[in-house]
Design an enzyme around this catalytic site. Structure first.
Site, PDB file in Angstrom:
ATOM      1  N   ARG A 102       0.807  -1.272   0.111  1.00  0.00           N
ATOM      2  CA  ARG A 102      -0.003   0.013  -0.198  1.00  0.00           C
ATOM      3  C   ARG A 102       0.964   1.346   0.101  1.00  0.00           C
ATOM      4  O   ARG A 102       0.533   2.226  -0.865  1.00  0.00           O
ATOM      5  CB  ARG A 102      -0.879  -0.036   1.114  1.00  0.00           C
ATOM      6  CG  ARG A 102      -1.781   1.259   1.344  1.00  0.00           C
ATOM      7  CD  ARG A 102      -2.501   1.519  -0.051  1.00  0.00           C
ATOM      8  NE  ARG A 102      -3.117   0.600  -0.706  1.00  0.00           N
ATOM      9  CZ  ARG A 102      -3.708   0.736  -1.941  1.00  0.00           C
ATOM     10  NH1 ARG A 102      -3.490   1.556  -2.683  1.00  0.00           N
ATOM     11  NH2 ARG A 102      -4.323  -0.281  -2.450  1.00  0.00           N
ATOM     12  N   LYS A 137       2.462  24.489  -2.298  1.00  0.00           N
ATOM     13  CA  LYS A 137       1.021  23.892  -1.953  1.00  0.00           C
ATOM     14  C   LYS A 137       1.065  22.586  -2.001  1.00  0.00           C
ATOM     15  O   LYS A 137       0.630  21.845  -3.089  1.00  0.00           O
ATOM     16  CB  LYS A 137       0.119  24.632  -2.654  1.00  0.00           C
ATOM     17  CG  LYS A 137       0.122  26.198  -2.729  1.00  0.00           C
ATOM     18  CD  LYS A 137      -0.815  26.766  -3.707  1.00  0.00           C
ATOM     19  CE  LYS A 137      -0.800  28.387  -3.440  1.00  0.00           C
ATOM     20  NZ  LYS A 137      -1.570  29.157  -4.592  1.00  0.00           N
ATOM     21  N   LYS A 169       6.332  38.015  -0.039  1.00  0.00           N
ATOM     22  CA  LYS A 169       5.007  38.106  -0.540  1.00  0.00           C
ATOM     23  C   LYS A 169       4.501  39.453  -0.158  1.00  0.00           C
ATOM     24  O   LYS A 169       4.892  40.189   0.802  1.00  0.00           O
ATOM     25  CB  LYS A 169       4.041  36.825  -0.460  1.00  0.00           C
ATOM     26  CG  LYS A 169       5.034  35.390  -0.640  1.00  0.00           C
ATOM     27  CD  LYS A 169       4.128  34.179  -0.920  1.00  0.00           C
ATOM     28  CE  LYS A 169       3.407  34.352  -1.891  1.00  0.00           C
ATOM     29  NZ  LYS A 169       2.710  33.110  -2.243  1.00  0.00           N
ATOM     30  N   GLU A 202       7.510  39.242  -4.383  1.00  0.00           N
ATOM     31  CA  GLU A 202       6.172  39.473  -5.365  1.00  0.00           C
ATOM     32  C   GLU A 202       5.756  40.821  -5.369  1.00  0.00           C
ATOM     33  O   GLU A 202       5.751  41.909  -4.546  1.00  0.00           O
ATOM     34  CB  GLU A 202       5.285  38.596  -4.212  1.00  0.00           C
ATOM     35  CG  GLU A 202       3.592  38.726  -5.174  1.00  0.00           C
ATOM     36  CD  GLU A 202       2.683  37.996  -4.131  1.00  0.00           C
ATOM     37  OE1 GLU A 202       2.623  36.750  -4.291  1.00  0.00           O
ATOM     38  OE2 GLU A 202       2.005  38.523  -3.513  1.00  0.00           O
ATOM     39  N   ASP A 224       2.434  38.939  -9.978  1.00  0.00           N
ATOM     40  CA  ASP A 224       1.178  38.049  -9.236  1.00  0.00           C
ATOM     41  C   ASP A 224       0.067  38.733  -9.839  1.00  0.00           C
ATOM     42  O   ASP A 224      -0.351  39.939  -9.767  1.00  0.00           O
ATOM     43  CB  ASP A 224       1.347  38.380  -7.743  1.00  0.00           C
ATOM     44  CG  ASP A 224       0.198  37.505  -6.940  1.00  0.00           C
ATOM     45  OD1 ASP A 224      -0.101  36.499  -7.368  1.00  0.00           O
ATOM     46  OD2 ASP A 224      -0.616  38.173  -6.481  1.00  0.00           O
TER      47      ASP A 224
END
Length: 285
Positions: A102, A137, A169, A202, A224
């Site tokens: 698995r 992410k 950012k 950013e 962005d």
């Protein structure tokens, strides 16, 4: 060459943690169903089309669980595969094959899905200089494998985590009181702590792009959520002084158009957070 984050210790730690989660005190199904000395063989069956990933990891998982297991590889990481093909065969103690099955499948199914998507999207921008890049992410405790899958699929790994690159950012900039202050504070911090890290900032508009260029000392600039015209203006403004990454809301449909704006990198969180796993199974024979 494998990425630096794929160290033996990192891989071993992941495998042992995953076994502890899945097996705990014992795989009682396998331990009880047949004699402990039963030998067996199983084939990894490919039930979809795409790019295979996780083969090297699978070998490592089988061997980590039981060094007596023998693995014969037919398809390597990064190879295109089709429905009905066999990826590998594993032979040895039957209980060990089933206990490690698995974890092997969970890793290979997801990694192959990511590699397949990365490869497909990369093909859409081959006519430009842009390279497809991943993000942070990722699935907690599975980033190692997801980043590896992007690499196998032909993509570029962005920073691995918060510690190996500076990315200022919008929230960093706002908390710092502006781009100039954020960059200045960062440079002072790196110097004071003897850290040699690349810096990315950013930007949300052309004014912020111009401010980053004025302050200087930055390695990458992120555009962005900018429209095509604004991105092209930003590329002209930067004029090769630093690498440019486009990010934010980029889809498979808009990817090529973004690349054609002249950026160096395009980051897409969807490479790791929105994929369909490849259907793969392990069958005794």
């Amino acid at each position: 060459m494998k990425p630096a984050y794929l160290s033996d210790s990192a891989l071993d730690q992941f495998i042992q943690s995953a076994f502890a989660e899945d097996i705990g005190p014992g795989d009682y199904s396998s331990l009880s169903a047949f004699p402990s000395d039963r030998q067996g063989r199983a084939r990894l069956l490919i039930k979809g089309d795409g790019i295979l990933a996780g083969v090297e990891l699978a070998e490592r998982i089988f061997k980590a669980f039981d060094p007596r297991l023998e693995v014969k590889v037919f398809k390597k990481d990064g190879e295109a595969v089709s429905f009905g093909e066999i990826g590998l065969e594993v032979s040895g103690p039957a209980a060990s094959i089933l206990s490690s099955e698995r974890l092997v499948l969970n890793c290979m199914q997801r990694m192959s899905g990511i590699a397949t998507k990365t490869h497909r999207l990369t093909q859409k921008i081959l006519h430009t200089k842009a390279r497809l890049m991943d993000t942070r992410k990722t699935t907690p405790n599975f980033r190692l494998m997801e980043k590896w899958a992007v690499h196998i699929g032909g993509g570029v790994n962005h920073r691995f985590a918060l510690y190996d690159m500076i990315m200022l950012k919008d929230n960093h900039v706002d908390f710092a009181g502006g781009i100039r202050q954020a960059i200045t504070n960062t440079k002072n911090y790196l110097k004071a702590n003897s850290l040699n890290l690349k810096i990315e900032v950013e930007t949300r508009n052309l004014q912020e792009v111009a401010e980053v260029l004025e302050v200087g000392g930055v390695d990458y600039i992120m555009l962005d959520n900018m429209d095509y015209d604004t991105m092209r203006e930003a590329v002209d403004l930067v004029d090769g002084k630093m690498s440019i990454e486009a990010s934010g809301g980029i889809t498979e449909e808009t990817l090529a158009a973004v690349a054609e704006c002249g950026v160096d990198f395009i980051s897409m969180g969807a490479l790791t957070h929105s994929v369909n796993s490849m259907d793969i199974s392990l069958k005794a024979f």
